[in-house]
Structures are given as structure tokens and as C-alpha cells.
Design a protein around this motif. Structure first.
Motif, PDB file in Angstrom:
ATOM      1  N   ASN A 187      19.439  -6.339  66.573  1.00  4.92           N
ATOM      2  CA  ASN A 187      20.455  -5.944  67.543  1.00  4.92           C
ATOM      3  C   ASN A 187      20.186  -6.514  68.930  1.00  4.92           C
ATOM      4  O   ASN A 187      21.102  -6.994  69.598  1.00  4.92           O
ATOM      5  N   LEU A 189      35.609  -7.984  61.648  1.00  3.01           N
ATOM      6  CA  LEU A 189      36.199  -6.816  60.993  1.00  3.01           C
ATOM      7  C   LEU A 189      37.714  -6.988  60.979  1.00  3.01           C
ATOM      8  O   LEU A 189      38.318  -7.239  62.016  1.00  3.01           O
ATOM      9  N   LEU A 234      31.213  -4.823  68.924  1.00  3.68           N
ATOM     10  CA  LEU A 234      30.577  -4.131  67.790  1.00  3.68           C
ATOM     11  C   LEU A 234      29.050  -4.012  67.874  1.00  3.68           C
ATOM     12  O   LEU A 234      28.510  -2.917  67.680  1.00  3.68           O
ATOM     13  N   PRO A 235      28.299  -5.080  68.183  1.00  5.15           N
ATOM     14  CA  PRO A 235      26.828  -4.928  68.195  1.00  5.15           C
ATOM     15  C   PRO A 235      26.358  -3.918  69.243  1.00  5.15           C
ATOM     16  O   PRO A 235      25.341  -3.258  69.066  1.00  5.15           O
ATOM     17  N   ILE A 284      27.636  -1.135  70.001  1.00  2.00           N
ATOM     18  CA  ILE A 284      27.718   0.235  69.497  1.00  2.00           C
ATOM     19  C   ILE A 284      26.325   0.716  69.097  1.00  2.00           C
ATOM     20  O   ILE A 284      25.976   1.870  69.293  1.00  2.00           O
ATOM     21  N   TYR A 285      25.545  -0.228  68.524  1.00  2.00           N
ATOM     22  CA  TYR A 285      24.239   0.166  68.003  1.00  2.00           C
ATOM     23  C   TYR A 285      23.138   0.044  69.064  1.00  2.00           C
ATOM     24  O   TYR A 285      21.965   0.129  68.753  1.00  2.00           O
ATOM     25  N   ASN A 296      23.567   1.947  71.940  1.00  2.00           N
ATOM     26  CA  ASN A 296      23.829   3.122  72.774  1.00  2.00           C
ATOM     27  C   ASN A 296      24.339   2.779  74.162  1.00  2.00           C
ATOM     28  O   ASN A 296      23.791   3.201  75.175  1.00  2.00           O
ATOM     29  N   LYS A 345      31.266   3.291  76.062  1.00  2.00           N
ATOM     30  CA  LYS A 345      32.417   2.528  75.608  1.00  2.00           C
ATOM     31  C   LYS A 345      32.981   1.628  76.712  1.00  2.00           C
ATOM     32  O   LYS A 345      33.282   0.462  76.470  1.00  2.00           O
ATOM     33  N   ARG A 398      30.767  -1.310  77.173  1.00  2.00           N
ATOM     34  CA  ARG A 398      30.869  -2.200  76.009  1.00  2.00           C
ATOM     35  C   ARG A 398      32.085  -3.107  76.144  1.00  2.00           C
ATOM     36  O   ARG A 398      32.001  -4.318  75.952  1.00  2.00           O
ATOM     37  N   ARG A 434      30.725 -12.565  70.059  1.00  2.00           N
ATOM     38  CA  ARG A 434      30.012 -11.393  69.543  1.00  2.00           C
ATOM     39  C   ARG A 434      28.504 -11.648  69.512  1.00  2.00           C
ATOM     40  O   ARG A 434      27.706 -10.746  69.794  1.00  2.00           O
TER      41      ARG A 434
END
Lengths: 223, 396
Positions: free
Chosen positions: A86, A99, A110-111, A113-114, A116, A119, A122, A158
């Protein structure tokens, strides 16, 4: 130059019982410096996919050590490997692997999200990377509304969003026509100029030679 | 990623396959709805009977032939040994402490002119009956002792009988035909309505002597006893028991006070609740299997997505909670819809029979449906979490 990847005496043996075993990598030694643009080329079955899986921490060597960014990552637990992937590795795949039914900006985020991250942050980071690859007008487009080249740009954005140590691109132009391919390669060159470390895995000579260094692999050995 | 975001993610995934998700939820919806409706009907039945019995007055008790309730329930049909003599014994023993009224029951066809009423309930009792059971008359009066004596044929008719035979014309003074004998109408009883399809008003009351003579009955169906005061109920019951034991054995009669009747009824409805609720719960279980099935399909379909998420840094536990929460969201939404539909149905049915929606059936069925989501979501979620990213990314 600082080495970011250092493989020492790496062996990978797939065995099914004692009789059946297959050596996919045979005593591989490889050092990649920070900011390098390197291509690993080899025919299918040469071991380049195995090497790519090891470099991407999706698999572990049977013997040997792998140092990533100064840390030994040869035998991480599943959770540690996930967190290291990650933070330190950006993946670009041949088939884009976005996706479906998900907006470009959410795909790029998306990455994060993992890791922490909130939003709002992100989405801001994802938007910045999409601008970087020239897709600022396609933030809310879904993959099926984008061309192949645009989808691969989203995938590259990404891979950049976590600001990883290395970008692992596995046949990134394999599903693209030659014009789009060269656009994508230009994007990689551009990223290289900005100081990103890029590892390109391919079986195409003319793609590989656009990198600054080319490593050939055959029968599990670097030649 | 916090849990709220995982829930949002699950909703997106659920909405991506609307039809499939809806059909999967339907299993849970049907399960929860049926639990709530069945429990509401049985609770309604319970509260209806309870108010009906309480409406009779708390001083009342019933003597019935055979043994009712308790551990020893009657094995097969027992001979009825309750006779008028028992009622006379009770009267002399209890004296002023209680009113005693024996009752016989039959059904008969009633006729007036060219109109007839089949299957009417015929009660035979004594003139003191209204002292025990409150009866409101819309017309005339209840027969008195002198009218009842000597087997005179007088009758008090229920509202349905009145309507069927006389329509809106006055009935008092007319003679109706009860299973072949003419009875003079002396009163009409106010309508009480029907209970569970049984019309309480398709009833006539005639003097006990006349009923016994005409139908050749010497056994009683019930003896009603009403204590003078609520606090004397227990003492009256004891006295009545010893009076009846002069002639009868312990197994040949039972005296049920209102309290005992209520507890027997709540026992019966309790068993009914468990049985019906249990059957409905099985459908919830079936719904859970449906969820597991669709979640397993979903894991297979999204193999590449799982592989990608893992490559990008998702830990096994992240993938596990994503799929588990998706299963719980499916079953939870099914549960909420089921509760709404269940309460709606209960109110609709409430137009015909009494229903009581109980909060515990709502809570129980919702938590059970969520639990079903957890139980049947664990296996698919574990399968997803275990996927190897290399294989998963290559999956076509």
C-alpha cells in the motif's frame, strides 16, 4: 545513487511433492537505484512474472533477501506485506484492473482507503493525480466511458496516488494500439523525469528499449 | 476505511445487482413479516379472549365435566357425569355466598314462517342466568322463575336470530319453532359481534327444564358459579369442590376460576406463539441460506476486484469485513422491510380480527435476521479474505 530495490541470491522454487519441482528464479541478483527507469524483458515462461510478483510483494522468495527502501521484506506476514504494498509500491497492470461502475476519481482514490486517510483528503489527492495524467475533465467518468488509453492513465494515476517508492508496470501497453502505447510510454518517461522509479515488465523489445536500462531474463536467470 | 464507508460500499454493491439483491432480501422479508404477523395474530387472540373473559366479571367460575388443564389432561372422551343434582347440591351448600346457574347446550334449526336459521346455538339455563352473565336486551325481558318453571316454552333470542327470522319487525310475543317445538319470544339480546368466524349472536336461551325435556338431556355442559365478592372466589371454589365430591370423583369435574381460565388460555396461546413463530423462523433460516448462496456467487464474480484490492494494500480482514458487512446489510434491509410489511399486514388483518403487534416480536425478528446475515455471511467473507492476489488478478 541510493538503491531502492536490492535482490540478493534470490531463488524461487515451485514444488509439488519431492519429484516435481520447478525453479522459476535461479540466483537472481539485482539492484535498482532511486529514480531509475528500468525494463525487465523476457519471453513467456522466462520467470519475469515471478520476479514481478516478488518485487510487488505478492509472493515471497524461497531463498535470498529482498531489501525494499532499506528494509528486508523477504519474509513479511500477510498483513505487513499488504501495508508495505500500500505504501511503497504502485501497480500498473496490462488489463488496467479498474473497478467497473466506479468513477475515475474513486478508482484512483482506492489505495488510500487502506491507508486510513479521510474521504475529503483522498478525493483531493486523487484529483491531483488525475490532473497529472491529463484527465482533469474525466474525474466522474466510469471505466466503460473511457478509451483504453484513458483507462490506463487512470490506472497510472492510481499507482501514483500513494507516492510509492517504486512503480511496477506489468505489460502496461499490452492491450493498447501502437499510438496509444507510445502516449503511455511518453507518460512514463515524463514521470521518470520527475524522479519516479519505474520498473517496466514486458516482452516487447521496442517498448523495453525506451527505458534507460534493460535487463534480460531467461530461464529464471538474469543475462 | 470506517464502518460507515464500508456500509456505503455495500449499498453500492447491492444496488449494482438490484433484481438479485431484491430476490435475496425477499427471503428475509417474508421470514420477518410472517414472524411479526403470526405473533400479532396470536397475541391479538390472547388479548381478545382475555378481555372477553374479564368482561364476564372476576367473580365468575365454571364447573366443567372431566378434567381440564393441569398435568393430567383427558385421554380421549370421558363420560359426562355432571347433572342437575350437582347444581342443586352446590346451591344448598353455597347458599347466599354465590349464584349457581346450570347450562346445557345444543344446536338446532329455528323457523319462523317461511324463514329458517340452521345451526343456531341453544342454551338451556335458569332464570338467574343474567345475575351471573351480563346480558343487555334490546327488546322485552329475560324469562323469570315462574315462566321457566314447569317447562314453559319461552325464549330469548340473539341479534342474528332476530335479524334472520324477523328482520326489523318486533319479535317479542311471536312464536318460533325450535327443532319442532313452538317457543314464545320474550326478549332480544343486543349484538355482541363475532369472534374468529363464530357468530356469538346466532344464539337462543331457553329455560333449562324445557331444554332438558325437549332434547332429552340429563347431563349439564357447564355450571356457572358467581361468588358474591371477588375476595370470596377462593373460598367458594373450595366449598363448591367439596359439594361436588359428594357425588363425583376428582377426575369427573373441574372448577376453573377466571384467573385459572386465563392462565390456561395464555398457556395455549404461548404454545401457539412458539409453534407458529418457530415455523416462521425456519423461513428466515431459508432466507439466510439464500444470502449465503448469493454472497458466494458475488465473491466468485468479484474475484478480480478482491485480487486488485489486495494488491493495492487491503489486508485479509479488510476484505472479510467488506463482504460480511455486505451480507449483514442485505439481511438487515430485508429485516427492516419485513418489519414495515409485517406491521402493515398486522393492521390490515386487524380490520377483521384482533391483532396486537408486540415490540418483542419486532426486536426478535430483526435481530434474528441480522444474526442470519452474520452467520451466513461468515463463510463467503472468509473465502474472499483467503483469495491469493496473484491467482485472483489473473482470474477471468
Amino acid at each position: 545513487m541510493l538503491p531502492v530495490v536490492k535482490l540478493t541470491n534470490i531463488n524461487k522454487i515451485y514444488s509439488q511433492g519431492q519429484e516435481l519441482s520447478f525453479q522459476a528464479l535461479d540466483n537472481v541478483n539485482l539492484t535498482i537505484n532511486k529514480g531509475e527507469f528500468i525494463a525487465i524483458i523476457g519471453p513467456s515462461g522466462s520467470g519475469k512474472s515471478t520476479l514481478m510478483n516478488l518485487l510487488g510483494l505478492l509472493d515471497q522468495p524461497t531463498t535470498g533477501t529482498y531489501e525494499l527502501d532499506g528494509t528486508d521484506v523477504s519474509s513479511l506476514s500477510e498483513n505487513e506485506a499488504a501495508q508495505t504494498r500500500n505504501k511503497k509500491i504502485g501497480f500498473v497492470f496490462q488489463s488496467f484492473n479498474l473497478l467497473p461502475r466506479t468513477k475515475a476519481i474513486d478508482n484512483v482514490a482506492l489505495p488510500l482507503i487502506y491507508s486510513n486517510i479521510s474521504k475529503e483528503k483522498r478525493l483531493a489527492m486523487a484529483e491531483k493525480e488525475l490532473k497529472q495524467v491529463g484527465l482533469e475533465t474525466k474525474l466522474n467518468s466510469k471505466p466503460n466511458q473511457l478509451s483504453g488509453g484513458q483507462q490506463q492513465r487512470v490506472a497510472i494515476a492510481r499507482s501514483l496516488v500513494t507516492n510509492p517508492e517504486i512503480i511496477l508496470a506489468d505489460e502496461p501497453t499490452g492491450n493498447l494500439d501502437s499510438k496509444t502505447s507510445s502516449e503511455i510510454m511518453d507518460l512514463f518517461k515524463n514521470l521518470h523525469r520527475q524522479g519516479k522509479t519505474i520498473i517496466l515488465i514486458t516482452h516487447e523489445e521496442n517498448i523495453a528499449k525506451q527505458a534507460k536500462r534493460v535487463i534480460k531474463i531467461k530461464d529464471g536467470k538474469i543475462i | 476505511m470506517n464502518s460507515l464507508e464500508i456500509v456505503q460500499l455495500s449499498i453500492t454493491a447491492i444496488l449494482a445487482n438490484r433484481m438479485r439483491s431484491f430476490l435475496t432480501m425477499l427471503g428475509i422479508v417474508i421470514g420477518v413479516t410472517s414472524v411479526i404477523v403470526l405473533v400479532a395474530v396470536v397475541s391479538g387472540l390472547n388479548s381478545y379472549i382475555t378481555t372477553q373473559i374479564q368482561g364476564l366479571g372476576s367473580n365468575l367460575m365454571f364447573v366443567m365435566p372431566g378434567r381440564v388443564g393441569g398435568a393430567r389432561s383427558p385421554g380421549g372422551v370421558q363420560a359426562n357425569k355432571l347433572t342437575l343434582q350437582d347444581a342443586i347440591n352446590l346451591k344448598s351448600k353455597l347458599g347466599d355466598a354465590a349464584e349457581v346457574s346450570p347450562v346445557v347446550q345444543r344446536s338446532a334449526t329455528l323457523k319462523f314462517g317461511n324463514k329458517s336459521d340452521k345451526g343456531a346455538n341453544v342454551f338451556g339455563t335458569q332464570a338467574n342466568y343474567p345475575k351471573l352473565i351480563s346480558i343487555k336486551l334490546t327488546e322485552g325481558k329475560f324469562f323469570n322463575q315462574s315462566e321457566a318453571d314447569g317447562g314453559r316454552k319461552v325464549v330469548v333470542i340473539g341479534a342474528t336470530v332476530k335479524k334472520t327470522l324477523f328482520n326489523d319487525n318486533p319479535a317479542v310475543g311471536q312464536k318460533i319453532d325450535v327443532a319442532g317445538s313452538k317457543y314464545q319470544v320474550v326478549g332480544t339480546v343486543e349484538a355482541k359481534g363475532s369472534t374468529f368466524g363464530m357468530d356469538q349472536d346466532n344464539t337462543i336461551i331457553i329455560p333449562l327444564e324445557a331444554a332438558q325435556k325437549q332434547f332429552g338431556i340429563d347431563r349439564l355442559n357447564t355450571i356457572y358459579i358467581s361468588a358474591d365478592k371477588p375476595e370470596n372466589v377462593k373460598a367458594v371454589q373450595e366449598k363448591a369442590t367439596s359439594a361436588l365430591k359428594k357425588r363425583l370423583t376428582e377426575d369427573e369435574f373441574s372448577i376453573m376460576t377466571q384467573e385459572q381460565t386465563l392462565s390456561t388460555i395464555s398457556q395455549i396461546t404461548g404454545v401457539l406463539t412458539v409453534a407458529l413463530g418457530g415455523i416462521a423462523a425456519i423461513s428466515l433460516l431459508v432466507g439466510g441460506i439464500g444470502i449465503m448462496n448469493i454472497m458466494l456467487v458475488s465473491v466468485t464474480e468479484r474475484t478480480r476486484e478482491i485480487g486488485l484490492r489486495k494488491a493495492l494494500g487491503a489486508r485479509p480482514q479488510d476484505i472479510r469485513s467488506q463482504f460480511l458487512i455486505e451480507a449483514i446489510t442485505l439481511s438487515g434491509f430485508g429485516g427492516i422491510i419485513g418489519i414495515i410489511v409485517g406491521i402493515l399486514f398486522s393492521f390490515l388483518i386487524g380490520a377483521f380480527i384482533t391483532t396486537t403487534v408486540t415490540w418483542w416480536s419486532v426486536a426478535l425478528s430483526f435481530s434474528f435476521s441480522t444474526l442470519v446475515g452474520i452467520i451466513f455471511g461468515v463463510l463467503p467473507a472468509a473465502r474472499a479474505a483467503k483469495l491469493d492476489p496473484i491467482t485472483a488478478l489473473r482470474y477471468e
